[in-house]
Design an enzyme around this catalytic site. Structure first.
Site, PDB file in Angstrom:
ATOM      1  N   PHE A 155      34.973  40.920  39.526  1.00  0.00           N
ATOM      2  CA  PHE A 155      33.768  40.401  38.868  1.00  0.00           C
ATOM      3  C   PHE A 155      33.355  39.036  39.384  1.00  0.00           C
ATOM      4  O   PHE A 155      32.193  38.652  39.272  1.00  0.00           O
ATOM      5  CB  PHE A 155      33.989  40.325  37.340  1.00  0.00           C
ATOM      6  CG  PHE A 155      34.755  39.106  36.897  1.00  0.00           C
ATOM      7  CD1 PHE A 155      34.110  37.887  36.711  1.00  0.00           C
ATOM      8  CD2 PHE A 155      36.126  39.152  36.683  1.00  0.00           C
ATOM      9  CE1 PHE A 155      34.822  36.745  36.328  1.00  0.00           C
ATOM     10  CE2 PHE A 155      36.836  38.023  36.301  1.00  0.00           C
ATOM     11  CZ  PHE A 155      36.174  36.824  36.120  1.00  0.00           C
ATOM     12  N   LYS A 179      32.504  50.431  44.759  1.00  0.00           N
ATOM     13  CA  LYS A 179      32.766  50.521  43.304  1.00  0.00           C
ATOM     14  C   LYS A 179      32.846  49.075  42.826  1.00  0.00           C
ATOM     15  O   LYS A 179      33.881  48.425  42.908  1.00  0.00           O
ATOM     16  CB  LYS A 179      34.095  51.253  43.069  1.00  0.00           C
ATOM     17  CG  LYS A 179      34.216  51.949  41.722  1.00  0.00           C
ATOM     18  CD  LYS A 179      34.035  51.058  40.519  1.00  0.00           C
ATOM     19  CE  LYS A 179      35.247  50.242  40.154  1.00  0.00           C
ATOM     20  NZ  LYS A 179      34.979  49.192  39.141  1.00  0.00           N
ATOM     21  N   GLU A 182      32.818  46.552  36.860  1.00  0.00           N
ATOM     22  CA  GLU A 182      32.035  47.086  35.738  1.00  0.00           C
ATOM     23  C   GLU A 182      31.500  45.967  34.849  1.00  0.00           C
ATOM     24  O   GLU A 182      30.678  46.193  33.972  1.00  0.00           O
ATOM     25  CB  GLU A 182      32.870  48.076  34.920  1.00  0.00           C
ATOM     26  CG  GLU A 182      34.161  47.526  34.313  1.00  0.00           C
ATOM     27  CD  GLU A 182      35.359  47.550  35.278  1.00  0.00           C
ATOM     28  OE1 GLU A 182      35.184  47.277  36.490  1.00  0.00           O
ATOM     29  OE2 GLU A 182      36.475  47.826  34.802  1.00  0.00           O
ATOM     30  N   ARG A 183      31.997  44.721  35.101  1.00  0.00           N
ATOM     31  CA  ARG A 183      31.571  43.640  34.213  1.00  0.00           C
ATOM     32  C   ARG A 183      30.289  42.954  34.679  1.00  0.00           C
ATOM     33  O   ARG A 183      29.576  42.368  33.877  1.00  0.00           O
ATOM     34  CB  ARG A 183      32.711  42.633  34.035  1.00  0.00           C
ATOM     35  CG  ARG A 183      33.806  43.275  33.180  1.00  0.00           C
ATOM     36  CD  ARG A 183      34.900  42.324  32.849  1.00  0.00           C
ATOM     37  NE  ARG A 183      35.905  42.277  33.902  1.00  0.00           N
ATOM     38  CZ  ARG A 183      36.978  41.499  33.871  1.00  0.00           C
ATOM     39  NH1 ARG A 183      37.162  40.707  32.842  1.00  0.00           N
ATOM     40  NH2 ARG A 183      37.849  41.512  34.846  1.00  0.00           N
ATOM     41  N   SER A 232      42.823  41.655  40.882  1.00  0.00           N
ATOM     42  CA  SER A 232      44.066  41.058  40.385  1.00  0.00           C
ATOM     43  C   SER A 232      45.270  41.654  41.120  1.00  0.00           C
ATOM     44  O   SER A 232      45.190  42.754  41.683  1.00  0.00           O
ATOM     45  CB  SER A 232      44.190  41.318  38.892  1.00  0.00           C
ATOM     46  OG  SER A 232      44.151  42.708  38.658  1.00  0.00           O
ATOM     47  N   CYS A 287      39.216  33.020  43.189  1.00  0.00           N
ATOM     48  CA  CYS A 287      40.562  33.274  43.695  1.00  0.00           C
ATOM     49  C   CYS A 287      41.065  32.092  44.505  1.00  0.00           C
ATOM     50  O   CYS A 287      42.254  31.971  44.757  1.00  0.00           O
ATOM     51  CB  CYS A 287      40.566  34.522  44.562  1.00  0.00           C
ATOM     52  SG  CYS A 287      39.522  34.329  45.990  1.00  0.00           S
ATOM     53  N   GLU A 390      48.607  33.428  36.681  1.00  0.00           N
ATOM     54  CA  GLU A 390      47.247  33.121  37.117  1.00  0.00           C
ATOM     55  C   GLU A 390      46.380  33.142  35.856  1.00  0.00           C
ATOM     56  O   GLU A 390      46.185  34.192  35.248  1.00  0.00           O
ATOM     57  CB  GLU A 390      46.726  34.184  38.099  1.00  0.00           C
ATOM     58  CG  GLU A 390      45.320  33.857  38.556  1.00  0.00           C
ATOM     59  CD  GLU A 390      44.676  34.938  39.424  1.00  0.00           C
ATOM     60  OE1 GLU A 390      44.856  36.127  39.130  1.00  0.00           O
ATOM     61  OE2 GLU A 390      43.975  34.575  40.378  1.00  0.00           O
TER      62      GLU A 390
HETATM   63  P1  NAD Z   1      40.521  43.337  38.298  1.00  0.00           P
HETATM   64  O1  NAD Z   1      41.762  43.619  39.036  1.00  0.00           O
HETATM   65  O2  NAD Z   1      40.526  43.463  36.826  1.00  0.00           O
HETATM   66  O3  NAD Z   1      39.337  44.285  38.826  1.00  0.00           O
HETATM   67  C1  NAD Z   1      38.981  44.368  40.190  1.00  0.00           C
HETATM   68  C2  NAD Z   1      38.429  45.743  40.485  1.00  0.00           C
HETATM   69  O4  NAD Z   1      39.474  46.705  40.353  1.00  0.00           O
HETATM   70  C3  NAD Z   1      37.335  46.186  39.539  1.00  0.00           C
HETATM   71  O5  NAD Z   1      36.369  46.893  40.281  1.00  0.00           O
HETATM   72  C4  NAD Z   1      38.051  47.083  38.542  1.00  0.00           C
HETATM   73  O6  NAD Z   1      37.237  48.120  38.036  1.00  0.00           O
HETATM   74  C5  NAD Z   1      39.182  47.671  39.368  1.00  0.00           C
HETATM   75  N1  NAD Z   1      40.433  47.829  38.621  1.00  0.00           N
HETATM   76  C6  NAD Z   1      40.895  47.104  37.581  1.00  0.00           C
HETATM   77  N2  NAD Z   1      42.123  47.523  37.219  1.00  0.00           N
HETATM   78  C7  NAD Z   1      42.453  48.531  38.054  1.00  0.00           C
HETATM   79  C8  NAD Z   1      43.593  49.374  38.185  1.00  0.00           C
HETATM   80  N3  NAD Z   1      44.643  49.241  37.401  1.00  0.00           N
HETATM   81  N4  NAD Z   1      43.576  50.301  39.144  1.00  0.00           N
HETATM   82  C9  NAD Z   1      42.529  50.445  39.972  1.00  0.00           C
HETATM   83  N5  NAD Z   1      41.423  49.671  39.897  1.00  0.00           N
HETATM   84  C10 NAD Z   1      41.386  48.717  38.956  1.00  0.00           C
HETATM   85  O7  NAD Z   1      40.053  41.864  38.741  1.00  0.00           O
HETATM   86  P2  NAD Z   1      38.877  41.012  38.138  1.00  0.00           P
HETATM   87  O8  NAD Z   1      39.285  40.500  36.803  1.00  0.00           O
HETATM   88  O9  NAD Z   1      37.580  41.730  38.264  1.00  0.00           O
HETATM   89  O10 NAD Z   1      38.829  39.801  39.189  1.00  0.00           O
HETATM   90  C11 NAD Z   1      39.644  38.680  39.080  1.00  0.00           C
HETATM   91  C12 NAD Z   1      40.900  38.822  39.910  1.00  0.00           C
HETATM   92  O11 NAD Z   1      40.560  39.073  41.271  1.00  0.00           O
HETATM   93  C13 NAD Z   1      41.742  37.558  39.932  1.00  0.00           C
HETATM   94  O12 NAD Z   1      43.089  37.921  39.877  1.00  0.00           O
HETATM   95  C14 NAD Z   1      41.408  36.933  41.274  1.00  0.00           C
HETATM   96  O13 NAD Z   1      42.391  36.074  41.798  1.00  0.00           O
HETATM   97  C15 NAD Z   1      41.246  38.143  42.115  1.00  0.00           C
HETATM   98  N6  NAD Z   1      40.455  37.860  43.303  1.00  0.00           N
HETATM   99  C16 NAD Z   1      41.121  37.781  44.480  1.00  0.00           C
HETATM  100  C17 NAD Z   1      40.429  37.481  45.633  1.00  0.00           C
HETATM  101  C18 NAD Z   1      41.142  37.373  46.947  1.00  0.00           C
HETATM  102  O14 NAD Z   1      40.473  37.303  47.942  1.00  0.00           O
HETATM  103  N7  NAD Z   1      42.449  37.376  46.986  1.00  0.00           N
HETATM  104  C19 NAD Z   1      39.047  37.281  45.594  1.00  0.00           C
HETATM  105  C20 NAD Z   1      38.392  37.388  44.365  1.00  0.00           C
HETATM  106  C21 NAD Z   1      39.124  37.688  43.222  1.00  0.00           C
END
Ligand code: NAD
Length: 504
Positions: A155, A179, A182-183, A232, A287, A390
């Site tokens: 998101f 994909k 969703e937020r 994440s 991130c 985190e």
């Molecule tokens: P999230 O993991 O909740 O969601 C990310 C995506 O994965 C979404 O599209 C979601 O629908 C999907 N998703 C969620 N849980 C899943 C699962 N169990 N199995 C498969 N798909 C799943 O992350 P978020 O809250 O949207 O974003 C924040 C996180 O992303 C933080 O941990 C941040 O550090 C990380 N992030 C990392 C980077 C990087 O480059 N390393 C960049 C941006 C964000």
């Protein structure tokens, strides 16, 4: 309870057009600045997944053999449209993510770098040629697209992270199914429109909304060749394990805990400005946000004081407030989670110097919005939840250490390895720091060292699963397969049967 019928339902983007779904499930999209549900997003069904991937497979036949120069023309046109219609993207990001407009403009600008890079694809895809490796034998290599690529994005950067992936993936001749989170799913639909307007053929780029069930269905689909994931760590590990078990090419970037180390000789004002900007920009939901300041030796008191002095003046309010510097958290669950960390910090030995729960919000801030002011916690140590986890919110922990080696040891013992920064006036210490820290991106007097688009992005340890970094040259490698061709045009007279393994 929400009145379903009154809320707009977002469409998918399939076959080059907006496609109204008939979902079995839908999820709320909040306005984080008011706490109200403003739209609904469908969760794609298995049928939607099959249809979208089939469209990507069909359109990929022509796109894969479209000359790179023509694909670059589409990227050039896309680039111009992204610039011209930036306000639409910024509005979508502000509406659903809540970040302030200048910050949203920054993410569009950083995303554009990836399109700039992809515009060079005719030169970047050049192969190599070695004449006469044996008598009458030449060798050359080419890069071919991998096929249908799925991108799953978080998101916190609803424009930039999709652009990290799709620019290179499409320019290299793949088809791409996004994909989005969703937020805050609307920005992805603006990207889809811009790509269509730029001349991308229908089916080459699709947007399929949903949650983890949609992700699992896409990964499992036999016609999906590669998966790019950012999110994440827990989800990244899951996606990496599933996709690799299914034999897919996969890159999965996870969470972070980025340290900013301040050495005793640093310019304290510069370090405090860097720490505050990088810890609280976008309400800490980056991130590459700095979540730990490591004060080395006797710089600690001055540093904590300088950071604390800067916080009361930060204007926390909605994106519609032209003076707001920091917006809300993404949803109520995030607000509750971050608040819990702040509330529990003192029990674990921390000293809350500035408590974000007491921050005076801008008068424009709706009390039902998911706002939380900046928090500074001193005397934090490993083992405390505010250090180990985190938090992904506006919370900066300060760890005090005696020496340079203690600071490097702390960074290196952390399970994450996205970014780290050092503030110092000493070139020797800066050089030692960048050589010794175990993380993928390092800043020297730069708090958020996100590489420019001609390099690649990626952390180490639990911040990246798989070996492939994202965008830039690493993106080209991930989205292409190399083929090496050995050629001989023999003189028939000289031809003999020879069972010996060929040598020169
Ligand atoms: P999230 O993991 O909740 O969601 C990310 C995506 O994965 C979404 O599209 C979601 O629908 C999907 N998703 C969620 N849980 C899943 C699962 N169990 N199995 C498969 N798909 C799943 O992350 P978020 O809250 O949207 O974003 C924040 C996180 O992303 C933080 O941990 C941040 O550090 C990380 N992030 C990392 C980077 C990087 O480059 N390393 C960049 C941006 C964000």
């Amino acid at each position: 309870m929400t009145d379903e019928s009154a809320l707009p339902l977002l469409p998918h983007w399939i076959d080059g057009r907006s496609t109204m779904p008939d979902p079995e499930r839908r999820l709320p999209v909040f306005d984080p600045a008011t706490g109200k549900v403003q739209a609904e997003v469908p969760v794609a069904t298995g049928r939607d997944v099959d249809r979208t991937v089939a469209s990507a497979v069909a359109s990929g036949v022509d796109w894969a053999v479209t000359p790179p120069g023509r694909r670059a023309e589409v990227m050039f046109a896309f680039r111009e449209l992204l610039r011209a219609r930036q306000p639409e993207l910024i509005a979508a990001v502000c509406r659903e993510h809540g970040k302030v407009p200048d910050d949203a403009a920054g993410e569009v600008a950083r995303g554009l770098e990836n399109v700039d890079f992809a515009c060079g694809v005719p030169a970047l895809l050049k192969g190599s040629f070695s004449p006469q490796v044996s008598s009458g034998v030449d060798v050359h290599s080419v890069r071919e697209p991998v096929g249908v690529v799925v991108g799953i994005t978080p998101f916190n950067f609803p424009v930039m992270v999709p652009l990290w992936m799709l620019a290179n993936a499409l320019a290299c001749g793949n088809t791409f199914v996004l994909k989005p989170s969703e937020r805050d799913p609307s920005a992805s639909l603006v990207l889809a429109e811009l790509l269509a307007d730029a001349g991308l053929p229908p089916g080459v780029f699709s947007v399929l909304h949903g949650d983890r069930t949609t992700v699992d269905a896409l990964i499992a689909h036999p016609d999906v060749a590669a998966v790019s994931f950012v999110g994440s760590t827990a989800a990244a590990e899951h996606v990496y394990a599933r996709a690799s078990a299914a034999g897919k090419r996969v890159q999965a970037l996870g969470g972070a805990k980025n340290h900013l180390v301040v050495l005793p000789d640093a310019d304290v004002g510069l370090a405090a400005d860097g720490a505050v900007s990088a810890a609280f920009g976008s309400a800490g939901q980056r991130c590459m946000a700095v979540s730990v300041a490591v004060a080395v030796g006797d710089v600690a008191d001055d540093l904590v004081e300088a950071i604390a002095k800067r916080l009361p003046g930060l204007r926390v309010g909605p994106a519609s407030d032209p003076d707001a510097e920091m917006g809300p958290l993404i949803d109520e669950a995030a607000l509750r989670r971050v608040t819990r960390y702040v509330a529990g910090a003192e029990k674990e030995g921390g000293r809350v110097v500035v408590d974000g729960r007491d921050h005076a919000l801008a008068p424009t801030a709706d009390p039902n919005g998911f706002f939380l002011g900046p928090t500074l916690i001193d005397d934090v140590a490993p083992g405390a939840a505010v250090y180990d986890d985190e938090i992904f919110g506006p919370v900066l922990a300060v760890v005090r250490v005696e020496h340079f080696d203690d600071a490097v040891g702390l960074v290196n013992a952390n399970r994450y390895g996205n970014g780290a920064a050092v503030y110092t006036r000493d070139g020797g210490n800066a050089r030692r720091f960048q050589r010794e820290v175990t993380c993928g991106m390092v800043g020297v007097n730069v708090p958020i060292p996100v590489p420019v688009g001609s390099y690649s992005f990626g952390g180490w340890k639990s911040s990246l699963f798989g070996s492939a970094r994202m965008y830039g040259p690493a993106g080209l490698d991930f989205y292409t397969r190399e083929k090496v061709i050995t050629t001989r045009w023999p003189d028939p007279v000289a031809s003999v049967v020879d069972l010996v393994f060929p040598t020169r």
